[in-house]
Design an enzyme around this catalytic site. Structure first.
Site, PDB file in Angstrom:
ATOM      1  N   GLU A 247      28.083  29.438 -23.142  1.00  0.00           N
ATOM      2  CA  GLU A 247      28.375  28.544 -22.009  1.00  0.00           C
ATOM      3  C   GLU A 247      29.777  27.905 -22.079  1.00  0.00           C
ATOM      4  OE1 GLU A 247      25.155  29.971 -21.963  1.00  0.00           O
ATOM      5  OE2 GLU A 247      25.098  28.825 -20.124  1.00  0.00           O
TER       6      GLU A 247
ATOM      7  N   TYR B 185      31.250  26.409 -24.715  1.00  0.00           N
ATOM      8  CA  TYR B 185      31.454  25.286 -25.654  1.00  0.00           C
ATOM      9  C   TYR B 185      32.299  25.751 -26.851  1.00  0.00           C
ATOM     10  CZ  TYR B 185      28.014  22.675 -22.937  1.00  0.00           C
ATOM     11  OH  TYR B 185      27.360  22.018 -21.918  1.00  0.00           O
TER      12      TYR B 185
ATOM     13  N   ARG C  93      22.757  31.157 -29.990  1.00  0.00           N
ATOM     14  CA  ARG C  93      22.871  31.495 -28.561  1.00  0.00           C
ATOM     15  C   ARG C  93      24.206  32.181 -28.328  1.00  0.00           C
ATOM     16  NH1 ARG C  93      21.417  28.124 -23.178  1.00  0.00           N
ATOM     17  NH2 ARG C  93      21.218  29.972 -21.879  1.00  0.00           N
TER      18      ARG C  93
ATOM     19  N   HIS D  93      30.747  27.201 -18.377  1.00  0.00           N
ATOM     20  CA  HIS D  93      30.569  26.203 -17.320  1.00  0.00           C
ATOM     21  C   HIS D  93      31.718  26.240 -16.310  1.00  0.00           C
ATOM     22  CE1 HIS D  93      26.915  24.514 -18.663  1.00  0.00           C
ATOM     23  NE2 HIS D  93      27.380  24.030 -19.795  1.00  0.00           N
TER      24      HIS D  93
ATOM     25  N   GLN E  56      19.127  19.910  -8.337  1.00  0.00           N
ATOM     26  CA  GLN E  56      19.392  18.607  -7.719  1.00  0.00           C
ATOM     27  C   GLN E  56      18.989  17.407  -8.564  1.00  0.00           C
ATOM     28  OE1 GLN E  56      18.458  20.273  -3.463  1.00  0.00           O
ATOM     29  NE2 GLN E  56      18.653  18.075  -3.309  1.00  0.00           N
TER      30      GLN E  56
HETATM   31  P1  NAP Z   1      23.462  14.894   7.122  1.00  0.00           P
HETATM   32  O1  NAP Z   1      23.782  15.235   5.734  1.00  0.00           O
HETATM   33  O2  NAP Z   1      23.260  13.476   7.501  1.00  0.00           O
HETATM   34  O3  NAP Z   1      24.625  15.530   7.998  1.00  0.00           O
HETATM   35  C1  NAP Z   1      24.642  15.484   9.403  1.00  0.00           C
HETATM   36  C2  NAP Z   1      26.074  15.557   9.851  1.00  0.00           C
HETATM   37  O4  NAP Z   1      26.084  15.470  11.249  1.00  0.00           O
HETATM   38  C3  NAP Z   1      26.861  14.388   9.323  1.00  0.00           C
HETATM   39  O5  NAP Z   1      27.594  14.821   8.192  1.00  0.00           O
HETATM   40  C4  NAP Z   1      27.698  13.938  10.502  1.00  0.00           C
HETATM   41  O6  NAP Z   1      29.042  14.326  10.238  1.00  0.00           O
HETATM   42  C5  NAP Z   1      27.179  14.725  11.683  1.00  0.00           C
HETATM   43  N1  NAP Z   1      26.719  13.804  12.715  1.00  0.00           N
HETATM   44  C6  NAP Z   1      25.925  12.727  12.588  1.00  0.00           C
HETATM   45  N2  NAP Z   1      25.722  12.140  13.784  1.00  0.00           N
HETATM   46  C7  NAP Z   1      26.402  12.863  14.682  1.00  0.00           C
HETATM   47  C8  NAP Z   1      26.589  12.749  16.075  1.00  0.00           C
HETATM   48  N3  NAP Z   1      26.033  11.770  16.765  1.00  0.00           N
HETATM   49  N4  NAP Z   1      27.368  13.652  16.679  1.00  0.00           N
HETATM   50  C9  NAP Z   1      27.932  14.653  15.989  1.00  0.00           C
HETATM   51  N5  NAP Z   1      27.799  14.806  14.655  1.00  0.00           N
HETATM   52  C10 NAP Z   1      27.038  13.921  14.021  1.00  0.00           C
HETATM   53  O7  NAP Z   1      22.167  15.643   7.603  1.00  0.00           O
HETATM   54  P2  NAP Z   1      21.733  17.154   7.466  1.00  0.00           P
HETATM   55  O8  NAP Z   1      22.869  18.085   7.313  1.00  0.00           O
HETATM   56  O9  NAP Z   1      20.821  17.336   8.615  1.00  0.00           O
HETATM   57  O10 NAP Z   1      20.919  17.155   6.131  1.00  0.00           O
HETATM   58  C11 NAP Z   1      19.752  16.364   5.967  1.00  0.00           C
HETATM   59  C12 NAP Z   1      19.490  16.144   4.499  1.00  0.00           C
HETATM   60  O11 NAP Z   1      19.119  17.345   3.860  1.00  0.00           O
HETATM   61  C13 NAP Z   1      20.710  15.620   3.790  1.00  0.00           C
HETATM   62  O12 NAP Z   1      20.367  14.584   2.942  1.00  0.00           O
HETATM   63  C14 NAP Z   1      21.175  16.762   2.998  1.00  0.00           C
HETATM   64  O13 NAP Z   1      21.788  16.342   1.797  1.00  0.00           O
HETATM   65  C15 NAP Z   1      19.901  17.519   2.719  1.00  0.00           C
HETATM   66  N6  NAP Z   1      20.244  18.913   2.512  1.00  0.00           N
HETATM   67  C16 NAP Z   1      20.806  19.253   1.350  1.00  0.00           C
HETATM   68  C17 NAP Z   1      21.182  20.540   1.137  1.00  0.00           C
HETATM   69  C18 NAP Z   1      21.787  20.944  -0.167  1.00  0.00           C
HETATM   70  O14 NAP Z   1      22.304  22.008  -0.276  1.00  0.00           O
HETATM   71  N7  NAP Z   1      21.743  20.155  -1.191  1.00  0.00           N
HETATM   72  C19 NAP Z   1      20.997  21.487   2.111  1.00  0.00           C
HETATM   73  C20 NAP Z   1      20.423  21.097   3.314  1.00  0.00           C
HETATM   74  C21 NAP Z   1      20.062  19.795   3.509  1.00  0.00           C
HETATM   75  P3  NAP Z   1      30.269  13.683  11.040  1.00  0.00           P
HETATM   76  O15 NAP Z   1      29.846  12.285  11.399  1.00  0.00           O
HETATM   77  O16 NAP Z   1      31.418  13.729  10.114  1.00  0.00           O
HETATM   78  O17 NAP Z   1      30.480  14.544  12.207  1.00  0.00           O
HETATM   79 FE1  SF4 Z   2      15.968  21.389 -11.750  1.00  0.00          FE
HETATM   80 FE2  SF4 Z   2      13.537  20.907 -10.861  1.00  0.00          FE
HETATM   81 FE3  SF4 Z   2      15.371  21.897  -9.197  1.00  0.00          FE
HETATM   82 FE4  SF4 Z   2      14.297  23.390 -11.165  1.00  0.00          FE
HETATM   83  S1  SF4 Z   2      13.256  22.540  -9.379  1.00  0.00           S
HETATM   84  S2  SF4 Z   2      16.443  23.248 -10.665  1.00  0.00           S
HETATM   85  S3  SF4 Z   2      14.067  21.872 -12.788  1.00  0.00           S
HETATM   86  S4  SF4 Z   2      15.433  19.904 -10.191  1.00  0.00           S
END
Ligand code: NAP
Ligand code: SF4
Length: 668
Positions: free
Chosen positions: A165, A167, A215, A253, A340
């Site tokens: 990894e 290290y 490893r 990494h 996450q």
């Molecule tokens: P979000 O993260 O809140 O993003 C929505 C985006 O829409 C905002 O970044 C905003 O950007 C835009 N927005 C908000 N109000 C708006 C309006 N009135 N008009 C136009 N644009 C507007 O919500 P999401 O993408 O629906 O995700 C929901 C949750 O799921 C989040 O917490 C996200 O982290 C999670 N999620 C995570 C992943 C991941 O890969 N980890 C994948 C999918 C979802 P601007 O204001 O800059 O335009």
């Molecule tokens: Fe990590 Fe749990 Fe997501 Fe697996 S499911 S990658 S252990 S947070």
């Protein structure tokens, strides 16, 4: 399936393991302070009770320069070793075995005392390491051996020396980071001297048969990585120096190739492990992106490895092995490789847990205590939050009814699992569905109860989720405007030119969904990331194959920050890279003017522009759906609970939803 290979014992030196499942090393943050040893003991004991063959701890540095971060885990004194007896004792009481991993972070140390083979700074830490002097290298090899000896005194059944990894040991092995001109660098043979000395000195101190796992980095996946011939030569040298087992590692990494996140195909690295196994005589352990007993069994049955290491899958389900043995593999809570709550937490200096199992690393504080009262609980909404609440409450012995308006459970997760590389999310729904069956949860699909219907229940948990936000925008009702839910569910198939409004997690996912070629295979994935045959390409890295343009996608946001910076630390860079590779145009600082037959009208940097698109996909976040909760509060202010997106829609993610559902159930 009976998992005959996986569940068969294996003898490694003085140690006979009850099966071939190794819980691979993963730093949880519980290793770093003596105060957390009790929590660490409970965490590993739960996995030993779940019948894991061998548990490997997170990395312990052999000296201060080897710390991962300031005051991180170290094993260099007798006093520290004696404290570990609480951990080793807890595992032995459950009939398990545990190995301590010795890890010197080298230039990955997040502190100003870091040291490496050279003073070349890593691209992922701000600290430039000091190049170890010739004498200091020698001392470091001895420090490794002393840690190994202390681990044995602490009651560990084995040790693992971390040589992959990226290290310190890896930093000595690769020309990329070792430009020394003394006896510890230069030729491949001299670059190998450090790990060989570490193992030789360790073997000398612990004697004949104490198991030493090493490893080994099979594919460095960085420029200037080791050639395959060097890897094999090292493996032979390690056998001669006295290793008992070779565990395998993939990628440094700092590599810009994802190795363990969801988009990496399951079992992606097994051929490299098989290649090593064919070249050595000691047992070999496969690792990385193996998350089901079926795949683990298949790898063993094919003779590609002798053991299988799984770290995150055992964070996700401590009873993984026991369930597989008891013919209950369909009840395993599968790791979805999201990172996450585990690695993202660790890289943010927080304690690890698990998105699908929030009890991980919180075994002493988040307890689902059994209850004898048959109080009745209604959970309304079967998205991740509601499912977690229903299953956790039923596990405690409460009588649970789960209502879901639609004809399927899953909520937003059902959409997420349609995104390429997020297919694993389906496993979480399989797990929850099966657990509701086993625990006798009364699941009522196509059912939206009123406040009156819920009156007979002692407790009501409202998990009615979210609805996609419709922004205020001229022309939002134009036929070309659709919501992300319509697109991901397949209700609408957008045309060739698409604008995606909103660049949060879902906007990024939808852009990926729209620009990915559905015909792509696992081999294409390898080619897009430039993973090649290690016998032909040093470090297993070759030129990337360009992705074909399936659609012209423009991803927009109003913020002026770079798109996707809010994504997870360990996976966001890969999502952003996929967008770039797929030719997704990214526009920040946008003002939306209107939608009409000509397309989406925007203003960027004061300049009006028209994006001539066939569809505009709204990914503008969500709003809570809480009408039922408001009604309930008016008639029963006590015994009503609100969780998940219905509670707070902003920045909702499944991690918070599942944790909140589990916590509410623990408190009922
Ligand atoms: P979000 O993260 O809140 O993003 C929505 C985006 O829409 C905002 O970044 C905003 O950007 C835009 N927005 C908000 N109000 C708006 C309006 N009135 N008009 C136009 N644009 C507007 O919500 P999401 O993408 O629906 O995700 C929901 C949750 O799921 C989040 O917490 C996200 O982290 C999670 N999620 C995570 C992943 C991941 O890969 N980890 C994948 C999918 C979802 P601007 O204001 O800059 O335009
Ligand atoms: Fe990590 Fe749990 Fe997501 Fe697996 S499911 S990658 S252990 S947070």
């Amino acid at each position: 399936m009976t998992y005959d290979q996986l569940l068969s014992p294996i003898t490694l030196g003085t140690l006979t393991l009850r099966n071939r499942v190794v819980m691979g090393s993963m730093h949880t943050g519980l290793e770093d302070s003596a105060r957390d040893l009790t929590a660490l003991a409970a965490y590993v004991a739960e996995r030993a009770r779940g019948e894991v063959g061998l548990i490997v701890t997170g990395g312990y540095a052999p000296n201060r320069r080897g710390w991962l971060k300031p005051f991180a885990a170290e094993l260099s004194t007798r006093l520290q070793a004696m404290r570990h007896r609480e951990v080793t004792g807890a595992v032995h009481d459950e009939g398990g075995a545990i190995a301590l991993q010795v890890l010197h972070a080298g230039r990955y140390g997040y502190h100003p005392f870091s040291a490496s083979a050279s003073s070349r700074k890593s691209p992922i830490t701000p600290f430039r390491p000091r190049a170890l002097s010739t004498k200091a290298v020698d001392r470091t090899a001895t420090d490794f051996a002393q840690s190994v000896a202390l681990a044995r005194k602490a009651g560990y059944d084995a040790v693992e020396i971390m040589g992959s990894e990226g290290y310190l040991i890896n930093q000595f092995l690769a020309a990329r980071t070792n430009d020394r001109t003394d006896a510890w660098g230069g030729s491949a043979e001299k670059r190998m001297r450090f790990p060989l000395e570490v193992v030789r000195r360790s073997r000398e101190l612990v004697g004949g048969d104490f198991p030493i796992v090493y490893r080994i980095s099979l594919l460095d996946l960085v420029e200037g990585g080791q050639t395959w011939d060097e890897v094999v030569e090292l493996a032979h040298g390690l056998e001669d120096a006295g290793v008992t087992v070779l565990n395998t590692g993939i990628g440094w990494h700092e590599a810009r190739v994802p190795t363990i996140i969801t988009q990496v195909p399951r079992g992606a690295w097994r051929s490299a492990t098989a290649r090593l196994k064919a070249a050595v005589s000691v047992p070999v352990c496969a690792s990385n992106r193996i998350n089901t007993p079926e795949l683990a069994e298949e790898i063993l049955a094919a003779g590609e490895a002798d053991l299988v290491s799984m770290a995150r899958p055992l964070l996700a389900d401590p009873d993984f092995v026991a369930k597989a043995r008891a013919g209950r593999a369909d009840e395993i809570n599968t790791c979805i490789a999201c990172n996450q709550a585990c690695l993202d937490h660790v890289f943010q200096n927080r304690k690890a847990s698990c998105l699908v199992n929030p009890r991980a690393c919180r075994e002493t504080t988040l307890v689902l205590a059994p209850t004898r009262t048959r109080r009745t609980v209604a959970v309304v909404g079967a998205g991740p939050a509601g499912l977690a609440a229903a299953v956790s409450a039923a596990e405690r012995g409460l009588a649970v009814t789960l209502f879901e308006r639609s004809t399927e459970v899953g909520g937003q997760f059902r959409l997420a699992m349609r995104v390429p590389g997020k297919e694993e999310f389906a496993e979480t729904l399989r797990y929850f569905t099966r657990r509701t069956e086993v625990l006798g949860v009364d699941v009522r699909l196509g059912s939206a109860p009123t406040a009156g219907d819920l009156a007979p229940y002692d407790e009501v948990v409202v998990a009615t989720g979210v609805a996609p936000r419709t922004p205020v925008l001229d022309g939002v009702d134009h036929p070309s405007v659709v919501s992300y839910a319509d697109v991901l569910s397949g209700a609408v198939v957008p045309g060739r030119r698409v604008a995606v409004v909103g660049a949060g997690g879902i906007g990024v996912d939808v852009s990926h969904f729209l620009s990915a070629d559905p015909a792509d295979t696992d081999a294409d994935w390898m080619a897009y990331w430039g993973v090649g045959d290690p016998t032909l390409h040093p470090g297993g890295l070759m030129e990337r194959k360009p992705r074909a343009t399936v659609r012209e996608v423009t991803l927009l946001q109003r913020k002026t920050t770079p798109i996707g910076i809010g994504l997870g630390k360990t996976s966001g860079w890969a999502h952003r890279a996929v967008l770039r590779q797929s030719g997704v145009v990214q526009l920040s600082g946008v003002t939306y003017d209107r939608v009409d037959d000509a397309g989406l009208h925007v203003t960027v940097d004061g300049e009006p522009r028209v994006l001539e698109v066939d569809h505009v996909v709204l990914c503008a976040g969500q709003e809570s759906v809480r009408d039922l909760y408001d009604e309930l509060l008016a008639v029963r202010p006590h015994g009503t609970h609100l969780i998940g997106g219905a509670d707070v829609a902003a920045e909702l993610d499944a991690k918070r939803a599942i944790e909140q559902g589990t916590r509410v159930a623990a408190g009922l």
